[in-house]
Design an enzyme around this catalytic site. Sequence first.
Site: not given
Length: 256
Positions: A63, A132, A134, A139
């Site tokens: 990313d 979370d 990810h 996400e």
Amino acid sequence: MEIIIQPTPEAASQIAARIIARLLREKPNAVLGLATGSTPLLLYQELIRMKLDWSRVTTFNLDEYVGLPPDHPQSYHHFMHTHLFRHINIPPNQIHIPDGMAKDIPAFCKHYEDQIAAAGGIDLQVLGIGTDGHIGFNEPSSSLASRTRIKTLTDQTRRDNARFFRSLDEVPYHVITMGIGTIMEARQILLLAFGKHKARAIAEAVEGPITAMNPASVLQLHPVVKVCLDEAAASELKRADYYRWVYDHKPAWQRG
Ligand code: F6R
């Protein structure tokens, strides 16, 4: 999933580095998927220390922030050159990192997918995990079949990553990330997580139901996943003793 629990992040990173070193010995032209953030830093230090031959290796990063040029100190281009690439003998044209400055983002994402395919697919993908759940920057609620695309970071991820920037305001809202479908096509996955703040996400990913609410849980469907944890990140796993038992009793031929 093979869950490897070690006393410290250093010990877990050494095991991860040995797995990659073994792959590069067996397949000198391997294609690696790489991650950024705090988690892989010790792994990259160990890989540099090992003085492996990277001359035929190809890499694809997961990313990049949209809007940060490669020379921006918080860009993942900058991160990767600082923490790995400038210390190893990988030819620059074999390094691939999403272009956060791409004018036509959908076209760039398609091109990135094509480049991965043209390289023969990813042999081993290194992953961290967000608090979370990810992976990459997929996400919660990301399609489990998603491909490389633009994503909007959650408020929590922006706050988690604000430590790398001067202020929260400077953290971009958008990223280009490999999709979950892209990640799942890697032949082998190496997920690393360290620290108590990752314990809940790891417990949900490893022992919870498969759900887009914890994107890492989809890895339960992948046939070759190794999860390298320190004790703190493993602290909410209900079957931690069993995972230790399995690791301690691996047949000799399966040991790295
Ligand atoms: C980074 C990436 C992210 C991070 C995750 C954990 O390339 O894809 O999924 O792995 O946000 O970040 P750290 O390691 O900083 O806790």
